[in-house]
Motif scaffolding. Structure first.
Motif, PDB file in Angstrom:
ATOM      1  N   ALA A 199       0.828  -1.208   0.000  1.00  0.00           N
ATOM      2  CA  ALA A 199       0.000   0.000   0.000  1.00  0.00           C
ATOM      3  C   ALA A 199       0.860   1.255   0.000  1.00  0.00           C
ATOM      4  O   ALA A 199       1.791   1.388   0.805  1.00  0.00           O
ATOM      5  CB  ALA A 199      -0.919  -0.002   1.217  1.00  0.00           C
ATOM      6  N   LEU A 200       0.511   2.192  -0.872  1.00  0.00           N
ATOM      7  CA  LEU A 200       1.248   3.454  -0.924  1.00  0.00           C
ATOM      8  C   LEU A 200       1.175   4.169   0.421  1.00  0.00           C
ATOM      9  O   LEU A 200       2.131   4.807   0.863  1.00  0.00           O
ATOM     10  CB  LEU A 200       0.658   4.366  -2.015  1.00  0.00           C
ATOM     11  CG  LEU A 200       0.991   3.983  -3.448  1.00  0.00           C
ATOM     12  CD1 LEU A 200       0.385   4.979  -4.414  1.00  0.00           C
ATOM     13  CD2 LEU A 200       2.493   3.903  -3.670  1.00  0.00           C
ATOM     14  N   ARG A 201       0.043   4.026   1.036  1.00  0.00           N
ATOM     15  CA  ARG A 201      -0.165   4.639   2.328  1.00  0.00           C
ATOM     16  C   ARG A 201       0.845   4.172   3.359  1.00  0.00           C
ATOM     17  O   ARG A 201       1.398   4.963   4.128  1.00  0.00           O
ATOM     18  CB  ARG A 201      -1.548   4.195   2.753  1.00  0.00           C
ATOM     19  CG  ARG A 201      -2.128   5.091   3.693  1.00  0.00           C
ATOM     20  CD  ARG A 201      -3.280   4.524   4.308  1.00  0.00           C
ATOM     21  NE  ARG A 201      -3.088   4.920   5.674  1.00  0.00           N
ATOM     22  CZ  ARG A 201      -4.011   4.915   6.566  1.00  0.00           C
ATOM     23  NH1 ARG A 201      -5.203   4.499   6.202  1.00  0.00           N
ATOM     24  NH2 ARG A 201      -3.765   5.282   7.765  1.00  0.00           N
ATOM     25  N   ASP A 202       1.088   2.865   3.381  1.00  0.00           N
ATOM     26  CA  ASP A 202       2.066   2.321   4.321  1.00  0.00           C
ATOM     27  C   ASP A 202       3.470   2.757   3.937  1.00  0.00           C
ATOM     28  O   ASP A 202       4.304   3.032   4.810  1.00  0.00           O
ATOM     29  CB  ASP A 202       1.989   0.789   4.322  1.00  0.00           C
ATOM     30  CG  ASP A 202       0.680   0.283   4.903  1.00  0.00           C
ATOM     31  OD1 ASP A 202       0.226  -0.789   4.451  1.00  0.00           O
ATOM     32  OD2 ASP A 202       0.128   0.950   5.788  1.00  0.00           O
ATOM     33  N   LEU A 203       3.743   2.812   2.634  1.00  0.00           N
ATOM     34  CA  LEU A 203       5.064   3.243   2.193  1.00  0.00           C
ATOM     35  C   LEU A 203       5.296   4.707   2.557  1.00  0.00           C
ATOM     36  O   LEU A 203       6.400   5.091   2.938  1.00  0.00           O
ATOM     37  CB  LEU A 203       5.210   3.036   0.682  1.00  0.00           C
ATOM     38  CG  LEU A 203       5.291   1.572   0.255  1.00  0.00           C
ATOM     39  CD1 LEU A 203       5.172   1.454  -1.258  1.00  0.00           C
ATOM     40  CD2 LEU A 203       6.596   0.942   0.722  1.00  0.00           C
ATOM     41  N   ASP A 204       4.227   5.494   2.464  1.00  0.00           N
ATOM     42  CA  ASP A 204       4.365   6.899   2.835  1.00  0.00           C
ATOM     43  C   ASP A 204       4.665   7.046   4.321  1.00  0.00           C
ATOM     44  O   ASP A 204       5.523   7.826   4.722  1.00  0.00           O
ATOM     45  CB  ASP A 204       3.087   7.674   2.498  1.00  0.00           C
ATOM     46  CG  ASP A 204       3.109   9.083   3.058  1.00  0.00           C
ATOM     47  OD1 ASP A 204       2.327   9.386   3.983  1.00  0.00           O
ATOM     48  OD2 ASP A 204       3.942   9.883   2.585  1.00  0.00           O
ATOM     49  N   THR A 205       3.979   6.236   5.153  1.00  0.00           N
ATOM     50  CA  THR A 205       4.217   6.309   6.597  1.00  0.00           C
ATOM     51  C   THR A 205       5.664   5.974   6.920  1.00  0.00           C
ATOM     52  O   THR A 205       6.285   6.593   7.771  1.00  0.00           O
ATOM     53  CB  THR A 205       3.301   5.324   7.333  1.00  0.00           C
ATOM     54  OG1 THR A 205       1.947   5.581   6.966  1.00  0.00           O
ATOM     55  CG2 THR A 205       3.458   5.451   8.827  1.00  0.00           C
ATOM     56  N   GLU A 206       6.202   5.018   6.202  1.00  0.00           N
ATOM     57  CA  GLU A 206       7.558   4.568   6.492  1.00  0.00           C
ATOM     58  C   GLU A 206       8.615   5.456   5.855  1.00  0.00           C
ATOM     59  O   GLU A 206       9.635   5.746   6.468  1.00  0.00           O
ATOM     60  CB  GLU A 206       7.714   3.129   5.975  1.00  0.00           C
ATOM     61  CG  GLU A 206       8.890   2.393   6.538  1.00  0.00           C
ATOM     62  CD  GLU A 206       8.642   1.851   7.930  1.00  0.00           C
ATOM     63  OE1 GLU A 206       7.490   1.904   8.412  1.00  0.00           O
ATOM     64  OE2 GLU A 206       9.601   1.391   8.560  1.00  0.00           O
ATOM     65  N   LEU A 207       8.375   5.876   4.593  1.00  0.00           N
ATOM     66  CA  LEU A 207       9.415   6.568   3.835  1.00  0.00           C
ATOM     67  C   LEU A 207       9.147   8.050   3.598  1.00  0.00           C
ATOM     68  O   LEU A 207       9.959   8.706   2.957  1.00  0.00           O
ATOM     69  CB  LEU A 207       9.588   5.891   2.458  1.00  0.00           C
ATOM     70  CG  LEU A 207      10.016   4.431   2.458  1.00  0.00           C
ATOM     71  CD1 LEU A 207       9.960   3.886   1.039  1.00  0.00           C
ATOM     72  CD2 LEU A 207      11.423   4.284   3.005  1.00  0.00           C
ATOM     73  N   ALA A 208       8.017   8.546   4.073  1.00  0.00           N
ATOM     74  CA  ALA A 208       7.667   9.957   3.848  1.00  0.00           C
ATOM     75  C   ALA A 208       7.712  10.310   2.371  1.00  0.00           C
ATOM     76  O   ALA A 208       8.501  11.147   1.927  1.00  0.00           O
ATOM     77  CB  ALA A 208       8.564  10.887   4.655  1.00  0.00           C
TER      78      ALA A 208
ATOM     79  N   ALA B 259       7.352  -4.704  10.488  1.00  0.00           N
ATOM     80  CA  ALA B 259       7.154  -5.409  11.757  1.00  0.00           C
ATOM     81  C   ALA B 259       7.326  -4.479  12.951  1.00  0.00           C
ATOM     82  O   ALA B 259       6.632  -4.612  13.952  1.00  0.00           O
ATOM     83  CB  ALA B 259       8.119  -6.585  11.856  1.00  0.00           C
ATOM     84  N   ALA B 260       8.275  -3.553  12.840  1.00  0.00           N
ATOM     85  CA  ALA B 260       8.525  -2.678  13.989  1.00  0.00           C
ATOM     86  C   ALA B 260       7.514  -1.545  14.075  1.00  0.00           C
ATOM     87  O   ALA B 260       7.158  -1.111  15.163  1.00  0.00           O
ATOM     88  CB  ALA B 260       9.929  -2.100  13.901  1.00  0.00           C
ATOM     89  N   SER B 261       7.050  -1.052  12.928  1.00  0.00           N
ATOM     90  CA  SER B 261       6.198   0.138  12.996  1.00  0.00           C
ATOM     91  C   SER B 261       4.709  -0.176  13.043  1.00  0.00           C
ATOM     92  O   SER B 261       3.911   0.670  13.431  1.00  0.00           O
ATOM     93  CB  SER B 261       6.479   1.056  11.814  1.00  0.00           C
ATOM     94  OG  SER B 261       6.313   0.324  10.615  1.00  0.00           O
ATOM     95  N   ASP B 262       4.317  -1.378  12.660  1.00  0.00           N
ATOM     96  CA  ASP B 262       2.904  -1.732  12.711  1.00  0.00           C
ATOM     97  C   ASP B 262       2.746  -3.231  12.888  1.00  0.00           C
ATOM     98  O   ASP B 262       2.676  -3.976  11.906  1.00  0.00           O
ATOM     99  CB  ASP B 262       2.189  -1.271  11.427  1.00  0.00           C
ATOM    100  CG  ASP B 262       0.685  -1.552  11.475  1.00  0.00           C
ATOM    101  OD1 ASP B 262      -0.017  -1.177  10.532  1.00  0.00           O
ATOM    102  OD2 ASP B 262       0.214  -2.166  12.462  1.00  0.00           O
TER     103      ASP B 262
END
Lengths: 387, 389
Positions: free
Chosen positions: A51-60, A143-146
């Motif tokens: 999900a782009l959303r998850d990638l955004d949360t992780e990588l801004a 795994a660490a962030s969610d």
């Protein structure tokens, strides 16, 4: 919607007070990625939807922070996305990592719509060292962030399909591929057989030690002193090689099927002893024309040695016969290759002093010493030589 | 739905709609033609100060994951956001903030309580209760823990246990909560009229006439009024709740009320833009169906995809919605009954009872009806009266 999750008892309680019962926060979807693995022989075609959303949360990814992602914002971070993803995924077969074939170039990133938004689609092809019979998937993305993130894995091979869910509580999942095609299995095990005999110096030296005198005049020669005829030599070689082959095939089969079981230290030590004896026979001849009997008798022991090597490779439960047959065939092919190199040379040199004294006599003594070291190593369980 | 069936449904949906709807990609991936094409919307509202603060806190926490006070605030805030936006990913972030504190000999009560709340949100009620029990042994003065425990017992229809938990609240200074807690329990155990009176009294004291009633209280009364058949009061309270705090729970409850009153048009108006939240999409779909609107087909396809995605993951938090969906929108009573029974295994609220009873009647299963009766013997809910006969 469950009342259990509705807004209730908000922070009227003490400071730092927690909320009361919660909303049904499952209205949106929890975080998932979709990992499709298509297994073909040694290759796995990987397709991973994240999900782009998850990638955004992780990588801004949303660099202008306007609350939406443009294609430019996504594709310009393709390498970071790939690095993040594949740093958190490991595919293994038979204990070794499967590696991507080429470094992926840019421009491979695509998108796909899923029920809860747009996903980045990453594609990669990885190759495993041999035909995949069991694929281990190790997954650590987010795994660490969610900790609620899950990988939904779908593995296809031919017409069959398996699914599994991986996540922080169960990051590793193994998939049995089945034996693949019998052709692949056969091919693999033939290769292993050939490889094993070529690397099996003790087996090679044993055979060579027995074959060295094949080109020399037989004990009961009709024409003593005369060089041995081609036909006679060939017959001798064939006898010995066949006896060896039959013997080790018997015990290999018996051991692999579990019908006979010998401790490996004993077997390995015994093999070293057989090499000594075969070579010693060249220097102090006891058996001249009946060496095929030694080839048979000692060959039985060598078969147990092959069996442990074969077992270490991991036998596919549904394809035992093919694996066994293939391995054996490989050993014979490898053997034949060696003999066909040795034989012309030995035959041509058979009358020379170089051969009779140096190669046969001195060579056999060298083999005795070498095998002696092996025997000592194996009996006392330590290693001196690199081979 | 089996995996293969869901693939087939996916293909059907693809053909019908031209692009992949489901969690299992079935259409081909694409590359946008233009760099400036917007490919994903990350938020529906602009960032407010609270959001920025949250971001900052998370960044601080990333640098120092063992800073307990910040971790607690991040977790709390994440849970609030999860609730406000109906977004379960934030529950994952909350959980992540707590992970560094979960091991070791003495996990702080504050961390354990948040964990109990997270377990509850994932419908892992028994595990949550175990944790709460431990917390209350270590800290019997923890009003929040008593509250959460009472809530869970109520969901499980363990009314005496729930009442016992409520009774701890007033001595700890949370008298208002105890009144509301007990009133709700009373209304489910055959004392509905008294309960409503008590709640009215509470509301008058908390919010004297003219001032706004806290939305959590007003929703309790709205539901109670609906169960008792006082539709005017229910509507008044639902509208107040939706206006003051338009969260998904209030909207869903009001939508159900409107659907029962035969007013699907208003449901559509209320929920039109709320398609991201599954329970709201369900009500919207039911409204489309009642109003015979063609949009119902898309909504059904969308919901099927979402339930399939949840099932792939192994999530079972949507059983109530899925049972209702399967019965009313897919018209499959046997499957709906199975889902309803599965749901009943975890939750026994009036809405769960209704779902199970409707499916049981449609599938002709009288045993299920008896099962509901025995769990909720004194329930006074006009929506269930006919179903329980």
């Amino acid at each position: 919607m469950s009342r259990a999750f509705r807004l209730r008892w908000p922070s009227l309680l003490a400071l730092g007070a927690l909320l009361g019962v919660l909303q049904p926060a499952h209205a949106h979807k929890p975080s998932d990625s979709y990992l499709t693995l298509d297994v073909q022989g040694r290759t796995v075609n990987v397709r991973w939807d994240i999900a782009l959303r998850d990638l955004d949360t992780e990588l801004a990814l949303d660099t202008d922070d306007d609350g939406s992602l443009s294609w430019r914002e996504v594709r310009s971070r393709e390498l970071d996305i790939r690095s993040l993803a594949f740093a958190n995924l490991a595919l293994k077969s038979a204990g070794s990592n499967c590696e991507p074939q080429d470094a992926p170039g840019p421009g491979g990133l695509k998108l796909e719509q899923h029920s809860d938004g747009t996903y980045a689609v990453l594609a990669e092809q990885v190759t495993c060292p041999s035909t995949i019979r069991r694929l281990d998937v190790e997954y650590h993305l987010f795994a660490a962030s969610d900790p609620t993130h899950r990988g939904i894995v779908r593995l296809t091979t031919g017409a069959s399909e398996q699914t599994a869910v991986v996540g922080p509580e169960n990051p590793i999942r193994s998939f049995d591929i089945g034996s693949g095609s019998w052709r692949d299995t056969l091919h693999d095990f033939v290769k292993e057989g050939i490889w094993h005999i070529w690397l099996g110096f003790d087996h090679i030296l044993f055979l060579l030690a027995l074959l060295l005198p094949s080109v020399l005049p037989p004990a009961r020669s009709t024409l003593p002193g005369a060089p041995r005829s081609f036909r006679s030599t060939l017959l001798d070689v064939v006898q010995i090689v066949t006896a060896f082959t039959v013997a080790h095939s018997i015990t290999l089969t018996l051991a692999v099927l579990g019908l006979v079981s010998l401790p490996s230290r004993l077997v390995e030590s015994a093999i070293a002893l057989t090499v000594i004896l075969a070579a010693a026979n060249n220097v102090w001849p006891i058996m001249k024309d009946r060496r095929w009997m030694a080839a048979f008798g000692f060959g039985l022991i060598h078969g147990f040695g092959f069996a442990s090597a074969l077992r270490d490779l991991g036998l596919p439960p549904g394809a035992l016969a093919i694996s066994l047959f293939g391995f054996n065939l490989g050993v014979e092919i490898g053997q034949l290759a060696l003999v066909s190199v040795f034989f012309p040379i030995a035959y041509l040199l058979r009358s020379t002093i170089l051969y009779r004294r140096w190669i046969v006599q001195l060579g056999s003594l060298t083999i005795i010493i070498l095998a002696g070291i092996w025997l000592t190593e194996r009996v006392f369980d330590f290693k001196v030589l690199p081979v | 739905m089996s995996f293969i069936r869901s693939i087939r449904l996916c293909l059907l949906v693809c053909l019908a709609s031209g692009y992949g709807f489901t969690g299992i990609a079935c259409a081909t991936p694409y590359v946008p033609a233009d760099d400036s094409t917007i490919v994903e919307t990350l938020r529906d509202r602009p960032l407010d100060r609270a959001d920025l603060e949250f971001r900052q806190m998370r960044a601080t926490l990333r640098r120092d994951p063992k800073a307990l006070p910040i971790a607690l605030r991040v977790a709390q805030r994440a849970i609030e956001i999860a609730r406000r936006d109906s977004d379960p990913r934030y529950l994952g972030y909350a959980q992540a903030a707590l992970v560094p504190f979960r091991s070791g000999p003495a996990v702080p009560v504050s961390v354990r309580l948040l964990e109990a709340i997270l377990l509850q949100s994932n419908h892992r009620f028994d595990e949550s209760l175990q944790l709460l029990h431990q917390i209350l042994v270590d800290d019997p003065g923890n009003a929040q823990a008593w509250l959460v425990q009472a809530s869970i017992f109520q969901v499980q229809a363990r009314f005496p246990d729930a009442k016992e938990s409520c009774e701890h609240l007033a001595p700890l200074g949370a008298a208002a909560y105890q009144v509301a807690c007990e009133a709700e329990l009373d209304s489910l155990t055959g004392h509905a009229p008294t309960a409503l009176e008590n709640l009215d009294t509470l509301i008058s004291s908390v919010a004297p006439s003219g001032s706004e009633i806290p939305s959590w209280l007003v929703i309790v009364r709205a539901e109670m009024a609906e169960r008792m058949g006082d539709f005017a009061l229910a509507e008044h309270d639902y509208q107040a709740a939706v206006k003051s705090h338009a969260d998904a729970y209030a909207k869903a409850a009001y939508a159900d009320f409107l659907l029962d009153r035969g007013r699907p048009g208003e449901v559509i108006a209320l929920l039109q833009l709320d398609t991201r939240a599954d329970p709201l999409l369900l009500r919207l779909a039911l409204a489309y169906q009642a109003a015979r609107r063609p949009e119902v087909n898309d909504a059904i396809a969308n919901l099927s995809a979402r339930f399939a995605a949840a099932r792939l993951r192994g999530d079972t938090v949507h059983l109530r919605e899925e049972s209702r969906f399967t019965l009313h929108l897919l018209n499959q009573p046997a499957d709906a009954l199975r889902l309803g029974k599965q749901d009943w295994g975890t939750q026994k609220e009036p809405a769960d009872a209704r779902g199970l009873l409707e499916a049981a009647r449609a599938a002709g299963d009288r045993d299920a009806i008896a099962m509901v009766k025995s769990a909720l013997p004194e329930i006074q809910d006009q929506r269930l009266t006919a179903l329980l006969q």
